[in-house]
Design a protein around this motif. Sequence first.
Motif, PDB file in Angstrom:
ATOM      1  N   PRO A  11       0.776  -1.188   0.211  1.00 53.23           N
ATOM      2  CA  PRO A  11       0.110   0.090   0.029  1.00 53.23           C
ATOM      3  C   PRO A  11       0.824   1.278  -0.063  1.00 53.23           C
ATOM      4  N   GLU A  12       1.825   1.213   0.835  1.00 57.36           N
ATOM      5  CA  GLU A  12       2.620   2.523   0.799  1.00 57.36           C
ATOM      6  C   GLU A  12       3.518   2.904  -0.656  1.00 57.36           C
ATOM      7  N   ASN A  13       3.758   1.743  -1.441  1.00 53.50           N
ATOM      8  CA  ASN A  13       4.281   2.078  -2.655  1.00 53.50           C
ATOM      9  C   ASN A  13       3.319   2.268  -3.771  1.00 53.50           C
ATOM     10  N   ARG A  14       1.929   2.167  -3.545  1.00 52.76           N
ATOM     11  CA  ARG A  14       0.890   2.751  -4.225  1.00 52.76           C
ATOM     12  C   ARG A  14       0.845   4.043  -4.494  1.00 52.76           C
ATOM     13  N   LEU A  15       1.185   4.946  -3.430  1.00 52.85           N
ATOM     14  CA  LEU A  15       0.977   6.134  -3.437  1.00 52.85           C
ATOM     15  C   LEU A  15       1.708   6.769  -4.437  1.00 52.85           C
ATOM     16  N   ASP A  16       2.960   6.355  -4.769  1.00 50.87           N
ATOM     17  CA  ASP A  16       3.874   6.881  -5.905  1.00 50.87           C
ATOM     18  C   ASP A  16       3.757   6.302  -7.190  1.00 50.87           C
ATOM     19  N   ASP A  17       2.875   5.245  -7.211  1.00 50.83           N
ATOM     20  CA  ASP A  17       2.797   4.414  -8.460  1.00 50.83           C
ATOM     21  C   ASP A  17       1.917   5.145  -9.585  1.00 50.83           C
ATOM     22  N   GLU A  18       2.512   5.406 -10.490  1.00 51.64           N
ATOM     23  CA  GLU A  18       1.605   6.429 -11.634  1.00 51.64           C
ATOM     24  C   GLU A  18       0.747   5.560 -12.350  1.00 51.64           C
ATOM     25  N   ASP A  19       0.872   4.024 -12.131  1.00 52.79           N
ATOM     26  CA  ASP A  19       0.106   3.071 -12.727  1.00 52.79           C
ATOM     27  C   ASP A  19      -1.104   2.510 -11.976  1.00 52.79           C
ATOM     28  N   TYR A  20      -1.139   2.825 -10.750  1.00 54.66           N
ATOM     29  CA  TYR A  20      -2.072   2.160  -9.672  1.00 54.66           C
ATOM     30  C   TYR A  20      -3.478   2.890 -10.270  1.00 54.66           C
ATOM     31  N   PRO A  21      -4.390   1.985 -10.398  1.00 53.17           N
ATOM     32  CA  PRO A  21      -5.858   2.406 -10.816  1.00 53.17           C
ATOM     33  C   PRO A  21      -6.773   2.869  -9.750  1.00 53.17           C
ATOM     34  N   ALA A  22      -6.214   4.056  -9.047  1.00 52.21           N
ATOM     35  CA  ALA A  22      -6.751   4.563  -7.893  1.00 52.21           C
ATOM     36  C   ALA A  22      -7.892   5.448  -8.143  1.00 52.21           C
ATOM     37  N   TYR A  23      -8.473   5.810  -9.270  1.00 52.38           N
ATOM     38  CA  TYR A  23      -9.547   6.633  -9.538  1.00 52.38           C
ATOM     39  C   TYR A  23     -10.583   6.160 -10.169  1.00 52.38           C
ATOM     40  N   THR A  24     -11.789   6.545  -9.631  1.00 54.43           N
ATOM     41  CA  THR A  24     -13.189   5.959 -10.148  1.00 54.43           C
ATOM     42  C   THR A  24     -13.577   6.749 -11.484  1.00 54.43           C
ATOM     43  N   MET A  25     -14.261   6.201 -12.196  1.00 53.08           N
ATOM     44  CA  MET A  25     -14.587   7.032 -13.637  1.00 53.08           C
ATOM     45  C   MET A  25     -15.158   8.338 -13.254  1.00 53.08           C
ATOM     46  N   GLY A  26     -15.918   8.817 -12.507  1.00 50.88           N
ATOM     47  CA  GLY A  26     -16.623   9.685 -11.983  1.00 50.88           C
ATOM     48  C   GLY A  26     -15.554  10.888 -11.472  1.00 50.88           C
ATOM     49  N   ARG A  27     -14.577  10.456 -10.653  1.00 51.00           N
ATOM     50  CA  ARG A  27     -13.426  11.084 -10.137  1.00 51.00           C
ATOM     51  C   ARG A  27     -12.432  11.505 -11.219  1.00 51.00           C
ATOM     52  N   GLY A  65     -16.143  -5.239  -9.129  1.00 50.52           N
ATOM     53  CA  GLY A  65     -17.792  -5.130  -9.528  1.00 50.52           C
ATOM     54  C   GLY A  65     -17.952  -4.730 -10.977  1.00 50.52           C
ATOM     55  N   GLY A  66     -16.942  -4.488 -11.845  1.00 49.39           N
ATOM     56  CA  GLY A  66     -16.909  -4.264 -13.462  1.00 49.39           C
ATOM     57  C   GLY A  66     -16.775  -2.573 -13.414  1.00 49.39           C
ATOM     58  N   HIS A  67     -16.409  -1.963 -12.453  1.00 48.63           N
ATOM     59  CA  HIS A  67     -16.344  -0.525 -12.677  1.00 48.63           C
ATOM     60  C   HIS A  67     -14.964  -0.020 -13.152  1.00 48.63           C
ATOM     61  N   ARG A  68     -15.079   0.897 -14.047  1.00 46.80           N
ATOM     62  CA  ARG A  68     -13.532   1.547 -14.406  1.00 46.80           C
ATOM     63  C   ARG A  68     -12.819   2.042 -13.408  1.00 46.80           C
ATOM     64  N   ARG A  69     -11.404   1.768 -13.457  1.00 46.00           N
ATOM     65  CA  ARG A  69     -10.715   2.454 -12.420  1.00 46.00           C
ATOM     66  C   ARG A  69      -9.393   3.111 -13.142  1.00 46.00           C
ATOM     67  N   TYR A  70      -8.916   4.247 -13.110  1.00 46.88           N
ATOM     68  CA  TYR A  70      -8.169   4.927 -13.875  1.00 46.88           C
ATOM     69  C   TYR A  70      -6.740   5.280 -12.800  1.00 46.88           C
ATOM     70  N   SER A  71      -5.667   5.356 -13.581  1.00 44.02           N
ATOM     71  CA  SER A  71      -4.574   5.696 -12.866  1.00 44.02           C
ATOM     72  C   SER A  71      -4.158   7.011 -13.174  1.00 44.02           C
ATOM     73  N   ARG A  72      -3.109   7.642 -12.604  1.00 44.24           N
ATOM     74  CA  ARG A  72      -2.685   9.265 -13.026  1.00 44.24           C
ATOM     75  C   ARG A  72      -2.194   9.135 -14.100  1.00 44.24           C
ATOM     76  N   TYR A  73      -1.556   8.305 -14.475  1.00 42.95           N
ATOM     77  CA  TYR A  73      -0.689   8.114 -16.017  1.00 42.95           C
ATOM     78  C   TYR A  73      -2.009   8.377 -16.937  1.00 42.95           C
ATOM     79  N   GLN A  74      -2.981   7.670 -16.695  1.00 47.02           N
ATOM     80  CA  GLN A  74      -4.323   7.640 -17.739  1.00 47.02           C
ATOM     81  C   GLN A  74      -5.048   8.858 -17.451  1.00 47.02           C
ATOM     82  N   ILE A  75      -5.038   9.400 -16.527  1.00 48.51           N
ATOM     83  CA  ILE A  75      -5.611  10.455 -16.258  1.00 48.51           C
ATOM     84  C   ILE A  75      -4.812  11.815 -17.045  1.00 48.51           C
TER      85      ILE A  75
END
Length: 100
Positions: free
Chosen positions: A4-20, A48-58
């Motif tokens: 989890p601590e490494n995910r904060l800096d991971d550009e490819d971690y899909p942390a954001y919902t479609m709405g966000r 659940g099938g919901h799209r999740r986006y990374s910072r790079y994708q954003i």
Amino acid sequence: MGQPENRLDDEDYPAYTMGRAAEIVGCSPDFLRKLGEAKLIEPLRSDGGHRRYSRYQIRLAARAREMCDEGTDIASACRIIILEDQLEEALRQNQARQDD
């Protein structure tokens, strides 16, 4: 995906919902779907099938939105961004070879 601590800096971690992601980019969720259809970004799907986006994708989506706002059609904007990304990667690999 790492600890989890490494995910904060991971550009490819899909942390954001479609709405966000849409809110950050300043676009509609439909625009993000169209970028997926154009193969610019492929969001991860949650259990659940919901799209999740990374910072790079954003960042890519924001660049596409900027180009579309300037009058470029979505397909062309996506192609340009994909080619720019490929060029950047090729230059990075070339530089790494020169450094060896």
